[in-house]
Scaffold this motif. Sequence first.
Motif, PDB file in Angstrom:
ATOM      1  N   UNK A  65     -26.717  24.929 -19.676  1.00 39.41           N
ATOM      2  CA  UNK A  65     -27.144  23.387 -19.512  1.00 39.41           C
ATOM      3  C   UNK A  65     -25.905  22.714 -19.461  1.00 39.41           C
ATOM      4  N   UNK A  66     -24.957  23.218 -20.258  1.00 40.10           N
ATOM      5  CA  UNK A  66     -23.611  22.167 -20.327  1.00 40.10           C
ATOM      6  C   UNK A  66     -22.870  22.491 -19.342  1.00 40.10           C
ATOM      7  N   UNK A  67     -22.822  23.662 -18.686  1.00 39.59           N
ATOM      8  CA  UNK A  67     -21.906  24.043 -17.661  1.00 39.59           C
ATOM      9  C   UNK A  67     -21.575  23.110 -16.323  1.00 39.59           C
ATOM     10  N   UNK A  68     -22.560  22.673 -15.878  1.00 35.62           N
ATOM     11  CA  UNK A  68     -22.540  21.801 -14.782  1.00 35.62           C
ATOM     12  C   UNK A  68     -24.185  21.139 -14.346  1.00 35.62           C
ATOM     13  N   UNK A  69     -24.064  20.402 -13.533  1.00 38.05           N
ATOM     14  CA  UNK A  69     -25.446  19.680 -13.205  1.00 38.05           C
ATOM     15  C   UNK A  69     -26.371  20.817 -12.549  1.00 38.05           C
ATOM     16  N   UNK A  70     -25.804  21.948 -11.900  1.00 35.20           N
ATOM     17  CA  UNK A  70     -26.980  23.020 -11.319  1.00 35.20           C
ATOM     18  C   UNK A  70     -27.210  23.719 -12.625  1.00 35.20           C
ATOM     19  N   UNK A  71     -26.540  23.961 -13.638  1.00 34.82           N
ATOM     20  CA  UNK A  71     -26.636  24.485 -14.768  1.00 34.82           C
ATOM     21  C   UNK A  71     -27.942  23.873 -15.499  1.00 34.82           C
ATOM     22  N   UNK A  72     -27.872  22.605 -15.337  1.00 36.94           N
ATOM     23  CA  UNK A  72     -28.753  21.710 -16.090  1.00 36.94           C
ATOM     24  C   UNK A  72     -30.535  22.134 -15.499  1.00 36.94           C
ATOM     25  N   UNK A  73     -30.182  22.041 -14.022  1.00 31.10           N
ATOM     26  CA  UNK A  73     -31.307  22.291 -13.378  1.00 31.10           C
ATOM     27  C   UNK A  73     -32.197  23.741 -13.855  1.00 31.10           C
ATOM     28  N   UNK A  74     -31.115  24.748 -13.555  1.00 34.89           N
ATOM     29  CA  UNK A  74     -31.357  26.135 -13.840  1.00 34.89           C
ATOM     30  C   UNK A  74     -31.900  26.285 -15.401  1.00 34.89           C
ATOM     31  N   UNK A  75     -31.382  25.599 -16.097  1.00 36.42           N
ATOM     32  CA  UNK A  75     -31.525  25.835 -17.755  1.00 36.42           C
ATOM     33  C   UNK A  75     -33.096  25.478 -17.895  1.00 36.42           C
ATOM     34  N   UNK A  76     -33.603  24.222 -17.433  1.00 32.52           N
ATOM     35  CA  UNK A  76     -34.867  23.806 -17.288  1.00 32.52           C
ATOM     36  C   UNK A  76     -36.089  25.055 -17.059  1.00 32.52           C
ATOM     37  N   UNK A  77     -35.575  25.691 -15.893  1.00 35.06           N
ATOM     38  CA  UNK A  77     -36.388  26.515 -15.331  1.00 35.06           C
ATOM     39  C   UNK A  77     -36.619  27.793 -16.586  1.00 35.06           C
ATOM     40  N   UNK A  78     -35.458  28.019 -16.992  1.00 38.58           N
ATOM     41  CA  UNK A  78     -35.202  29.199 -17.898  1.00 38.58           C
ATOM     42  C   UNK A  78     -36.131  28.734 -19.336  1.00 38.58           C
ATOM     43  N   UNK A  79     -35.669  27.574 -19.705  1.00 39.07           N
ATOM     44  CA  UNK A  79     -36.287  27.313 -20.960  1.00 39.07           C
ATOM     45  C   UNK A  79     -38.110  27.363 -20.815  1.00 39.07           C
ATOM     46  N   UNK A  80     -38.614  27.047 -19.319  1.00 40.48           N
ATOM     47  CA  UNK A  80     -39.795  27.066 -19.179  1.00 40.48           C
ATOM     48  C   UNK A  80     -40.542  28.462 -19.552  1.00 40.48           C
ATOM     49  N   UNK A  81     -39.786  29.364 -18.842  1.00 37.16           N
ATOM     50  CA  UNK A  81     -40.066  30.953 -18.645  1.00 37.16           C
ATOM     51  C   UNK A  81     -40.022  31.318 -19.849  1.00 37.16           C
ATOM     52  N   UNK A  82     -38.867  30.791 -20.772  1.00 44.43           N
ATOM     53  CA  UNK A  82     -38.768  31.614 -22.173  1.00 44.43           C
ATOM     54  C   UNK A  82     -39.927  31.186 -22.953  1.00 44.43           C
ATOM     55  N   UNK A  83     -40.266  29.905 -22.948  1.00 37.68           N
ATOM     56  CA  UNK A  83     -41.367  29.217 -24.007  1.00 37.68           C
ATOM     57  C   UNK A  83     -42.605  29.753 -23.511  1.00 37.68           C
ATOM     58  N   UNK A  84     -42.968  29.832 -22.265  1.00 36.89           N
ATOM     59  CA  UNK A  84     -44.333  30.409 -21.488  1.00 36.89           C
ATOM     60  C   UNK A  84     -44.049  31.496 -20.545  1.00 36.89           C
ATOM     61  N   UNK A  85     -43.835  32.992 -20.881  1.00 39.80           N
ATOM     62  CA  UNK A  85     -43.565  33.915 -19.878  1.00 39.80           C
ATOM     63  C   UNK A  85     -44.614  33.860 -18.870  1.00 39.80           C
ATOM     64  N   UNK A  86     -45.821  33.510 -19.213  1.00 36.71           N
ATOM     65  CA  UNK A  86     -46.871  33.716 -18.059  1.00 36.71           C
ATOM     66  C   UNK A  86     -47.177  32.204 -17.653  1.00 36.71           C
ATOM     67  N   UNK A  87     -46.225  31.446 -17.248  1.00 36.44           N
ATOM     68  CA  UNK A  87     -46.239  30.145 -16.841  1.00 36.44           C
ATOM     69  C   UNK A  87     -46.780  30.326 -15.286  1.00 36.44           C
ATOM     70  N   UNK A  88     -47.532  29.456 -14.694  1.00 39.63           N
ATOM     71  CA  UNK A  88     -48.015  29.625 -13.363  1.00 39.63           C
ATOM     72  C   UNK A  88     -46.768  28.990 -12.383  1.00 39.63           C
TER      73      UNK A  88
END
Length: 220
Positions: A65-88
């Motif tokens: 998330x702190x690495x770059x702007x692209x990292x912020x976008x990807x980190x949001x998706x990762x957090x969503x999957x980690x928090x809810x592995x069966x996310x739609x």
Amino acid sequence: MLSILQAAGWPIWPLVACSFIALALIFERFYSLRAERIVPPALLADLRQFDAAQMPSADVVDKLNQSSLLGEVLAEGLRAVIDEPRISDQHLREVFERAGRRGVRQLERYLTTLGSIATAAPLLGLLGTVIGMIEIFGSQAPGSGNPAQLAHGISIALYNTAFGLIVAIPALLCHRHFRALVENFEMEIEQAAERFYHQLTRHTHAAMRAARQAATPGAA
């Protein structure tokens, strides 16, 4: 320089303020809109090798998330999957879209101000020209010819016109350059996020299949 500013009269001071603001924005955007701060090539290479079967730890996600702007976008998706592995799939895509919109706003920061300066500077110069012409005509009224006032009016007219163009031209060129950079970065972020989205959906689909098998009577 001070004598030129004095000769140009008060209309030059708004242009001076615009020149300092434009210069500060140009330096800030040149510093911020760099590939290593937006879409680092190393991060793109790591993205291609990402294994969706093993989710990274929270510390790794924070560093991403702190690495770059692209990292912020990807980190949001990762957090969503980690928090809810069966996310739609739809919810996950919405997460990426929201993060992408926030990223685009960061990319476009200050560009509106810079574009406004590029548009307003010639008009401010024209205003100074009109004021100078008014002084010229006033000095040439019948019975009140004043060479000093005539010269002052000409100075106001010419200096303001020239300075307005001096401010506007670099601001306009830099605005166009930054706009093109932003469009390129937006496309790269969108492509990388779409690729990462499909990698994450493989993980979520596997989690959904495992949950269905666990819920099926007699499942191993």
